[in-house]
Design a protein around this motif. Structure first.
Motif, PDB file in Angstrom:
ATOM      1  N   ALA A 175      19.543   6.617  41.133  1.00 13.05           N
ATOM      2  CA  ALA A 175      18.829   7.746  39.950  1.00 13.05           C
ATOM      3  C   ALA A 175      19.633   6.906  37.912  1.00 13.05           C
ATOM      4  O   ALA A 175      18.725   6.068  37.684  1.00 13.05           O
ATOM      5  N   ALA A 176      20.933   6.755  38.025  1.00 19.13           N
ATOM      6  CA  ALA A 176      21.428   5.871  37.208  1.00 19.13           C
ATOM      7  C   ALA A 176      20.977   4.853  37.090  1.00 19.13           C
ATOM      8  O   ALA A 176      20.971   4.021  36.584  1.00 19.13           O
ATOM      9  N   LEU A 177      21.228   4.051  38.247  1.00 21.57           N
ATOM     10  CA  LEU A 177      21.464   2.665  38.190  1.00 21.57           C
ATOM     11  C   LEU A 177      19.863   2.164  38.361  1.00 21.57           C
ATOM     12  O   LEU A 177      19.004   1.492  37.261  1.00 21.57           O
ATOM     13  N   ARG A 178      18.132   2.654  39.166  1.00 24.28           N
ATOM     14  CA  ARG A 178      17.709   3.314  38.355  1.00 24.28           C
ATOM     15  C   ARG A 178      17.049   2.848  36.968  1.00 24.28           C
ATOM     16  O   ARG A 178      16.302   2.042  35.954  1.00 24.28           O
ATOM     17  N   THR A 229      17.625  -2.742  35.179  1.00 22.21           N
ATOM     18  CA  THR A 229      16.665  -2.525  34.521  1.00 22.21           C
ATOM     19  C   THR A 229      15.963  -3.763  35.314  1.00 22.21           C
ATOM     20  O   THR A 229      15.220  -4.038  35.743  1.00 22.21           O
ATOM     21  N   ARG A 230      17.664  -4.799  35.180  1.00 24.29           N
ATOM     22  CA  ARG A 230      17.239  -6.493  35.526  1.00 24.29           C
ATOM     23  C   ARG A 230      17.442  -6.617  37.014  1.00 24.29           C
ATOM     24  O   ARG A 230      18.577  -7.010  36.764  1.00 24.29           O
ATOM     25  N   LEU A 231      17.149  -6.362  38.742  1.00 27.89           N
ATOM     26  CA  LEU A 231      17.580  -5.932  39.424  1.00 27.89           C
ATOM     27  C   LEU A 231      17.961  -7.410  40.029  1.00 27.89           C
ATOM     28  O   LEU A 231      18.149  -7.759  41.087  1.00 27.89           O
ATOM     29  N   ASP A 232      17.383  -8.917  39.368  1.00 27.43           N
ATOM     30  CA  ASP A 232      17.721  -9.366  39.651  1.00 27.43           C
ATOM     31  C   ASP A 232      19.170 -10.161  39.514  1.00 27.43           C
ATOM     32  O   ASP A 232      19.519 -10.919  39.897  1.00 27.43           O
ATOM     33  N   ASP A 233      19.316  -9.695  38.069  1.00 23.44           N
ATOM     34  CA  ASP A 233      20.695  -9.688  37.197  1.00 23.44           C
ATOM     35  C   ASP A 233      22.084  -9.031  37.982  1.00 23.44           C
ATOM     36  O   ASP A 233      21.502  -7.937  39.605  1.00 23.44           O
ATOM     37  N   SER A 234      23.304  -9.318  38.194  1.00 29.63           N
ATOM     38  CA  SER A 234      24.190  -8.331  38.419  1.00 29.63           C
ATOM     39  C   SER A 234      23.923  -7.108  38.292  1.00 29.63           C
ATOM     40  O   SER A 234      23.494  -6.801  36.770  1.00 29.63           O
ATOM     41  N   ALA A 280      19.256  12.058  29.890  1.00 29.62           N
ATOM     42  CA  ALA A 280      18.037  12.547  29.998  1.00 29.62           C
ATOM     43  C   ALA A 280      16.950  12.183  31.689  1.00 29.62           C
ATOM     44  O   ALA A 280      16.191  12.433  31.973  1.00 29.62           O
ATOM     45  N   ALA A 281      16.797  10.677  31.420  1.00 33.73           N
ATOM     46  CA  ALA A 281      15.811  10.188  32.162  1.00 33.73           C
ATOM     47  C   ALA A 281      16.722   9.892  33.104  1.00 33.73           C
ATOM     48  O   ALA A 281      15.860  10.297  34.326  1.00 33.73           O
ATOM     49  N   VAL A 282      17.986   9.738  33.511  1.00 37.31           N
ATOM     50  CA  VAL A 282      18.315  10.017  34.413  1.00 37.31           C
ATOM     51  C   VAL A 282      18.309  10.962  35.482  1.00 37.31           C
ATOM     52  O   VAL A 282      17.824  10.655  36.659  1.00 37.31           O
ATOM     53  N   ARG A 300      11.891   1.188  45.289  1.00 30.58           N
ATOM     54  CA  ARG A 300      11.254   2.682  45.458  1.00 30.58           C
ATOM     55  C   ARG A 300      11.117   3.622  44.894  1.00 30.58           C
ATOM     56  O   ARG A 300      10.531   4.482  45.628  1.00 30.58           O
ATOM     57  N   LEU A 301      12.547   3.564  44.248  1.00 35.33           N
ATOM     58  CA  LEU A 301      12.388   4.774  43.318  1.00 35.33           C
ATOM     59  C   LEU A 301      11.848   5.067  41.989  1.00 35.33           C
ATOM     60  O   LEU A 301      10.981   4.351  42.101  1.00 35.33           O
ATOM     61  N   PRO A 302      11.083   6.646  41.657  1.00 33.57           N
ATOM     62  CA  PRO A 302      10.616   6.688  40.365  1.00 33.57           C
ATOM     63  C   PRO A 302      11.158   5.754  39.456  1.00 33.57           C
ATOM     64  O   PRO A 302      12.619   5.499  38.984  1.00 33.57           O
ATOM     65  N   PRO A 303       9.633   5.034  38.928  1.00 31.88           N
ATOM     66  CA  PRO A 303      10.405   5.031  37.603  1.00 31.88           C
ATOM     67  C   PRO A 303      11.184   5.844  36.010  1.00 31.88           C
ATOM     68  O   PRO A 303      10.442   6.479  36.474  1.00 31.88           O
ATOM     69  N   PRO A 304      11.749   4.870  35.566  1.00 34.37           N
ATOM     70  CA  PRO A 304      12.581   6.872  34.596  1.00 34.37           C
ATOM     71  C   PRO A 304      11.411   7.017  33.239  1.00 34.37           C
ATOM     72  O   PRO A 304       9.961   6.160  33.720  1.00 34.37           O
ATOM     73  N   PRO A 305      11.060   7.321  33.320  1.00 32.79           N
ATOM     74  CA  PRO A 305       9.525   8.985  32.320  1.00 32.79           C
ATOM     75  C   PRO A 305       9.409   7.338  31.374  1.00 32.79           C
ATOM     76  O   PRO A 305       8.648   7.526  30.775  1.00 32.79           O
ATOM     77  N   ASP A 306      10.248   6.384  30.340  1.00 31.73           N
ATOM     78  CA  ASP A 306      10.147   5.619  28.903  1.00 31.73           C
ATOM     79  C   ASP A 306       9.340   4.332  29.815  1.00 31.73           C
ATOM     80  O   ASP A 306       8.944   3.676  29.183  1.00 31.73           O
ATOM     81  N   GLU A 307       9.676   4.133  31.233  1.00 26.27           N
ATOM     82  CA  GLU A 307       8.686   3.043  32.272  1.00 26.27           C
ATOM     83  C   GLU A 307       7.115   3.738  32.473  1.00 26.27           C
ATOM     84  O   GLU A 307       6.613   2.778  33.471  1.00 26.27           O
TER      85      GLU A 307
END
Length: 179
Positions: free
Chosen positions: A79-82, A86-91, A101-103, A167-174
């Motif tokens: 959840a924290a990583l999600r 945010t840019r999964l193609d990056d490291s 709170a979002a996590v 596949r995880l739910p997006p953060p609330p701000d997304e």
């Protein structure tokens, strides 16, 4: 007589403080440890040989990750990583900062049961993940970001993790669900 060898002092400091403790960027990092930096700080993390098993931790007298509920802690880390990566193609390192709170909201949407209880358990796991260098948590600021241990993930091993995070739910701000 000269003072103690800086490499010996650096190794002792890294061993005593552990993975979660950062040092000034100018601090020496002894051989056998990997220098992980976010620009202003540096962490000295052990270099493990390819194919190392948990028995290596015993041999090096390094405490394993203290987890009471490892499955839940993995979900909290996901959840924290999600939220932070945010840019999964990056490291994943150094990643971005996300609201605590979002996590917690992403974690709650991944679990079943009482949402308040899930949040309390997740806060405990966030602290344990921070204590072991997997996350950097600032409770006063209400923020979290990937920890220095994520810098050691080999690029060729990240594909399954990227697929999971998508596949995880997006953060609330997304535009994700609010619990």
């Amino acid at each position: 007589m000269t003072g103690p060898d800086p490499q010996v002092l650096a190794r002792a400091r890294a061993r005593m403080l552990g993975a979660a403790a950062s040092l000034p960027a100018s601090a020496p990092v002894p051989s056998g440890l990997t220098r992980v930096s976010d620009g202003s700080r540096v962490w000295a993390l052990p270099e493990w040989p390819d194919g190392a098993t948990p028995s290596v931790l015993e041999e090096y007298e390094t405490a394993p990750m203290p987890l009471d509920r490892p499955g839940q802690a993995r979900r909290v880390l996901a959840a924290a990583l999600r939220c932070c990566w945010t840019r999964l193609d990056d490291s994943p390192w150094p990643g971005g900062t996300a609201a605590l709170a979002a996590v917690l909201e992403v974690y709650v949407t991944m679990t079943r049961g009482d949402a308040d209880l899930m949040r309390r358990w997740a806060v405990g796991d966030l602290r344990r993940l921070a204590d072991t260098g997997w996350l950097l948590v600032d409770e006063d600021a209400g923020s979290v970001r990937p920890g220095p241990r994520t810098a050691l993930w080999a690029e060729d091993t990240l594909a399954p993790l990227r697929a999971l995070l998508r596949r995880l739910p997006p953060p609330p701000d997304e535009g994700g669900p609010q619990a």
